[in-house]
Design an enzyme around this catalytic site. Structure first.
Site, mmCIF file in Angstrom:
data_model
loop_
_atom_site.group_PDB
_atom_site.id
_atom_site.type_symbol
_atom_site.label_atom_id
_atom_site.label_comp_id
_atom_site.label_asym_id
_atom_site.label_seq_id
_atom_site.Cartn_x
_atom_site.Cartn_y
_atom_site.Cartn_z
ATOM 1 N N LYS A 39 -0.572 -5.895 -1.690
ATOM 2 C CA LYS A 39 -1.483 -4.927 -0.861
ATOM 3 C C LYS A 39 -2.240 -4.129 -1.097
ATOM 4 O O LYS A 39 -1.904 -3.614 -1.974
ATOM 5 C CB LYS A 39 0.582 -4.359 -0.081
ATOM 6 C CG LYS A 39 0.410 -4.291 0.601
ATOM 7 C CD LYS A 39 1.466 -4.498 2.038
ATOM 8 C CE LYS A 39 1.374 -3.096 3.435
ATOM 9 N NZ LYS A 39 1.107 -3.968 3.878
ATOM 10 N N GLY A 44 0.038 -0.825 -8.897
ATOM 11 C CA GLY A 44 -0.796 -1.658 -9.161
ATOM 12 C C GLY A 44 -2.400 -2.487 -8.794
ATOM 13 O O GLY A 44 -3.219 -2.638 -8.714
ATOM 14 N N CYS A 45 -2.440 -2.729 -6.936
ATOM 15 C CA CYS A 45 -3.576 -2.916 -5.996
ATOM 16 C C CYS A 45 -4.378 -1.843 -6.601
ATOM 17 O O CYS A 45 -6.023 -2.933 -6.699
ATOM 18 C CB CYS A 45 -3.206 -3.456 -4.309
ATOM 19 S SG CYS A 45 -1.805 -4.839 -4.822
ATOM 20 N N THR A 46 -3.907 -1.105 -6.947
ATOM 21 C CA THR A 46 -5.265 -0.184 -6.432
ATOM 22 C C THR A 46 -5.714 0.001 -7.839
ATOM 23 O O THR A 46 -7.157 -0.371 -8.381
ATOM 24 C CB THR A 46 -4.544 1.384 -5.578
ATOM 25 O OG1 THR A 46 -3.791 1.489 -4.794
ATOM 26 C CG2 THR A 46 -5.603 2.528 -6.401
ATOM 27 N N SER A 49 -8.088 -3.015 -8.254
ATOM 28 C CA SER A 49 -9.251 -3.082 -7.251
ATOM 29 C C SER A 49 -10.118 -1.789 -8.265
ATOM 30 O O SER A 49 -11.252 -1.675 -7.991
ATOM 31 C CB SER A 49 -8.707 -2.193 -6.184
ATOM 32 O OG SER A 49 -8.061 -3.727 -5.507
#
Length: 154
Positions: A39, A44-46, A49
């Site tokens: 998401k 974690g995704c930030t 990325s």
């Protein structure tokens, strides 16, 4: 059908950031890193990325395109891309077609409930469209460096 290492990846075409549509065939001649993440704008995704962003120049120098993929909308991706200053495109797989072909939709436990979601996974596709390496159930931190090493070793 699920993609396997050593096999050609089936053509795909998805809506992406900045009003683009990106297809695998348009990337012929370049290596492609497809990273699937759960998401936009989650911790974690930030982090994942940002680490791909920070190594972007090295990926480009190795003839490699980075593409992030989640089920979020293009509008959500545009905001996330702008906020994190990501120099690569994010693909919206709202109907889960690409997620399904890479078998990254899994049942996960969230707050005691089972929910369907994307299992953080990354795939390395070579210049001819063949899947060369995959990372599944990975931890976000430090992962981009491991992918870069694999790209350089190709």
């Amino acid at each position: 059908m699920t993609v396997s290492i050593g096999q050609a990846v089936a053509e795909f075409s998805l809506a992406a950031t900045a009003d683009k549509t990106i297809s695998l065939s348009s990337l012929q001649g370049k290596r492609v890193v497809l990273y699937f993440y759960p998401k936009d704008a989650t911790p974690g995704c930030t982090l994942e990325s940002q680490q791909f962003r920070d190594l972007h120049a090295e990926f480009v120098a190795a003839n490699t395109v980075i593409l992030g993929v989640s089920r979020d909308s293009v509008k959500s991706h545009d905001k996330f891309q702008a906020a994190q200053e990501l120099p690569f495109d994010l693909l919206s797989d709202a109907d889960e077609a690409l997620c399904t072909s890479f078998d990254v939709i899994k049942l996960k436990n969230m707050y005691g409930k089972q929910v369907r979601g994307i299992e953080r996974s990354t795939f390395l596709i070579d210049e001819t469209g063949v899947l060369r390496q995959e990372w599944r159930k990975l931890k976000a931190d430090g992962h981009a460096s491991a992918v870069l090493e694999a790209v350089k070793a190709l």
